[in-house]
Enzyme design. Structure first.
Site, PDB file in Angstrom:
ATOM      1  N   THR A 126     -20.275  32.142 -52.835  1.00  0.00           N
ATOM      2  CA  THR A 126     -20.035  33.400 -53.059  1.00  0.00           C
ATOM      3  C   THR A 126     -20.845  34.389 -52.648  1.00  0.00           C
ATOM      4  O   THR A 126     -21.964  34.455 -52.215  1.00  0.00           O
ATOM      5  CB  THR A 126     -20.415  33.578 -54.649  1.00  0.00           C
ATOM      6  OG1 THR A 126     -19.547  32.683 -55.317  1.00  0.00           O
ATOM      7  CG2 THR A 126     -20.226  35.034 -55.324  1.00  0.00           C
ATOM      8  N   PRO A 128     -21.738  39.123 -52.067  1.00  0.00           N
ATOM      9  CA  PRO A 128     -21.404  40.404 -52.821  1.00  0.00           C
ATOM     10  C   PRO A 128     -20.028  40.793 -52.692  1.00  0.00           C
ATOM     11  O   PRO A 128     -19.453  41.358 -53.785  1.00  0.00           O
ATOM     12  CB  PRO A 128     -22.323  41.304 -52.151  1.00  0.00           C
ATOM     13  CG  PRO A 128     -23.313  40.579 -51.634  1.00  0.00           C
ATOM     14  CD  PRO A 128     -22.907  39.252 -51.163  1.00  0.00           C
ATOM     15  N   ALA A 130     -17.297  38.603 -51.745  1.00  0.00           N
ATOM     16  CA  ALA A 130     -16.335  37.699 -51.751  1.00  0.00           C
ATOM     17  C   ALA A 130     -16.854  36.492 -52.626  1.00  0.00           C
ATOM     18  O   ALA A 130     -17.976  35.999 -52.820  1.00  0.00           O
ATOM     19  CB  ALA A 130     -16.172  36.916 -50.374  1.00  0.00           C
ATOM     20  N   GLU A 363     -17.280  29.128 -60.799  1.00  0.00           N
ATOM     21  CA  GLU A 363     -16.416  28.079 -59.942  1.00  0.00           C
ATOM     22  C   GLU A 363     -14.906  28.278 -60.123  1.00  0.00           C
ATOM     23  O   GLU A 363     -14.078  27.549 -60.394  1.00  0.00           O
ATOM     24  CB  GLU A 363     -16.712  26.254 -60.190  1.00  0.00           C
ATOM     25  CG  GLU A 363     -18.191  26.163 -60.235  1.00  0.00           C
ATOM     26  CD  GLU A 363     -18.811  24.737 -60.102  1.00  0.00           C
ATOM     27  OE1 GLU A 363     -17.763  23.824 -60.057  1.00  0.00           O
ATOM     28  OE2 GLU A 363     -19.963  24.692 -60.345  1.00  0.00           O
TER      29      GLU A 363
END
Lengths: 384, 250
Positions: A126, A128, A130, A363
């Site tokens: 992860t 900011p 995506a 997740e």
């Protein structure tokens, strides 16, 4: 359903059950208050072998089946979620890329240390801009001789404050989109790599998530996992297992909540009767029981299929979606049955309510799970 | 030194058990079994003796094949090997002690340490009967055990009513473990993996040539009476009246 475990797994689950009851649950409220797991507890987790469950036996681990790992996580789900987070992040997403696609050298170097818990692992996908949309990943890795130079920022990385080894997804070829993503193993302390301070969260106190910063961070080419351009597919496989483990933790939490609900319903007297004798409460209990039964069946049948080597991302997505959504509903009912008491911090119900909320987000959000399921159905003419 | 540890599997004490409809026993269908907590303490003590004095820890159980899981748990804690005396019958304490006496003769251990009782039937007899059968000294309810340097004697602190009693016994002896003797270690994953390779010998009970006919027969089991709900009394007078005429304690 009948859950088939190896004998070793069965013995270990007894150990975990006892560990949860005698060591974790008693300090659960303290950990919540202090936002920190005591070092001696982490050290006991190491001694028990919890960190090495999913590491293959030839590398000093224990080679647990997916079923076995789910059963352990279910037991750990019954107490403060931070305890199982440190373990499940490690066994679920932290180490899986390396186990699935690591080179023999990488495995030799890292897995024995991970098995003993000397190295805790984290997974960094992860950013900011995506998360589920992995194509939006900006962190770049540019080849420079025997190294790759990483630049970019990762966000919401669980275990980041304690991890020694990170599986980082970065772009090696922007033109190729998904096929231009690559997984790298980055050790803590690598020059150019820094870990930010813990974020302030709604719940999951005791477990910390941080930002990762890569600033001209040079990583040896030998640390690429699964080959250049294979990062996306690998990340999806990693998440597949991670998701089922989250579902299993949610199942454990749901069971604990139903037990608390029932205990309170039997004890609390209103209008001259235990409130469990009123239909309004009985229906909440019945609905929760049905959902727990369904969760159990979905999770362990998906786990059994994974243990047979089948690739079933859509079913894992179903199990994660259903288990996490229903566990949140069960937490809501448990809070309702407890009334005002449930809203107080004296009881753990409100903590479960807050902590479970995250299971619908990380997740892969519930919406992403639906996307995975729908795409599968659309492609396969409605097969599920 | 060789330490023999008889163990028993019992229904998980954290679960509510149901009595069979005919009252002959408890319903074991679907109940999780665990190693009796006092047996765990005995295994732990044996392991500590071994760590201090060297030697071997042998666990033995007299039970059905399904007890293997609990025996493996003891092996995972660190015991070296195991003997399962296989029987599918529910034996009384005297019969269990007879079987253990045979195992004792086969193994000739330097000391026997076992739980003071099993938490299922709370008989608290096997250690004592075993000592009698073997004409060995017994030190029951041990809360502290120290072996002499030459391993010829044991000093045992016993928990007795209202205090502690310290006794000395000559070895070999039968020692039974009380709750506060130690805190047993967990069966860790590394231990569980090591236990995979450890020997577990199965001996059918018929091969021991002992009389297993029960000397004690359980006639009936009953659950404790359900407690009636309390009542809120309106006045001291009413309370005194109820204590006198209903509870009949005044």
């Amino acid at each position: 359903m009948r859950i088939v475990l190896k004998r070793e797994e069965e013995i270990f689950i007894q150990t975990v059950r006892k560990f949860v009851k005698t060591e974790l649950e008693p300090i659960s409220a303290q950990v919540e208050e202090e936002d920190r797991i005591p070092e001696e507890i982490i050290s006991k987790m190491r001694q028990l072998g919890l960190f090495g469950m999913s590491v293959p036996e030839e590398y000093g681990g224990f080679g647990f089946s997916v079923t076995g790992q789910c059963a352990v996580m279910e037991e750990m789900g019954r107490t403060n979620a931070c305890f199982r987070t440190i373990i499940s992040t490690n066994n679920g997403i932290g180490v899986t890329g390396l186990v699935l696609a690591g080179t023999p050298e990488q495995k030799e170097k890292y897995l024995p240390k991970i098995a003993t818990g000397e190295y805790i692992t984290a997974f960094a996908l992860t950013e900011p801009g995506a998360g589920s949309d992995a194509a939006g990943i900006k962190t770049s890795a540019v080849r420079a001789g025997d190294n790759y130079v990483l630049n970019g920022t990762k966000q919401f990385i669980t275990n980041a404050d304690v991890a020694s080894l990170f599986s980082v997804i970065a772009v090696t070829d922007r033109e190729k989109k998904h096929d231009g993503l690559t997984m790298f193993l980055v050790e803590r302390g690598t020059p150019g790599f820094t870990v930010g301070p813990p974020e302030k969260k709604m719940g999951l106190r005791g477990s910390h998530t941080c930002e990762l910063f890569f600033d001209d961070c040079r990583v040896p080419a030998g640390n690429v996992v699964g080959g250049e351009g294979k990062g996306f597919r690998l990340a999806m496989e990693v998440l597949d297992k991670g998701r089922l483990i989250i579902a299993a933790s949610a199942l454990g939490a749901a069971r604990k909540l139903l037990e608390m609900m029932v205990e309170h319903a039997n004890q609390r007297v209103a209008f001259g009767k235990p409130i469990g004798s009123f239909q309004a409460i009985q229906w909440m209990i019945a609905d929760s029981a049905v959902e727990i039964y369904a969760m159990e069946n979905m999770i362990y049948s998906a786990a059994a299929e994974m243990d047979e080597g089948k690739k079933i991302p859509h079913r894992v997505a179903m199990a994660k979606l259903f288990a996490t959504e229903k566990a949140c509903e069960i937490a809501d009912r448990a809070l309702q049955v407890h009334g005002g008491m449930g809203y107080m911090k004296d009881l753990p119900v409100e903590r479960f309510y807050r902590d479970l909320r995250l299971t619908r987000i990380y997740e892969g959000t519930s919406e992403i799970q639906r996307l995975i399921i729908a795409r599968h159905c659309l492609k396969k003419g409605g097969e599920c | 030194m060789k330490i023999l540890v008889p163990v028993k599997q019992v229904p998980n004490p954290d679960e509510k058990v149901k009595i069979k409809k005919d009252g002959s026993g408890i319903e074991l269908e679907g109940v999780k079994m665990v190693l009796n907590p006092f047996c765990e303490i005995a295994v732990e003590e044996a392991l500590r003796m071994k760590e201090k004095h060297g030697g071997e820890v042998v666990v033995v159980t007299v039970a059905g094949k399904d007890a293997e899981l609990q025996v493996r748990t003891a092996l995972a804690m660190g015991a070296d090997r195991a003997i399962l005396v296989e029987t599918n019958e529910e034996l009384d304490p005297a019969a269990i002690a007879s079987a253990l006496a045979k195992v004792y003769e086969m193994e000739s251990p330097d000391v026997v340490i076992m739980g003071k009782q099993a938490v299922d039937d709370d008989s608290n007899q096997v250690g004592q009967i075993l000592a009698a059968k073997l004409s060995l000294p017994q030190a029951t309810f041990a809360s502290k055990v120290e072996l002499s340097e030459d391993l010829k004697k044991a000093t045992v602190t016993r928990e007795v009513d209202g205090g502690l009693e310290t006794i000395e016994v000559e070895l070999p002896a039968i020692i039974t473990a009380d709750l506060r003797l130690n805190e047993p270690r967990y069966a860790s994953l590394p231990g569980i993996m090591r236990a995979k390779k450890k020997e577990m010998k199965v001996i059918p009970i018929s091969e021991l040539g002992i009389d297993t006919a029960p000397k004690v027969k359980v006639l009936k089991l009953e659950p404790p009476k359900e407690r009636a709900g309390g009542v809120i009394v309106g006045s001291v007078q009413e309370l005194v009246e109820k204590l006198k005429n209903e509870a009949k304690v005044l």
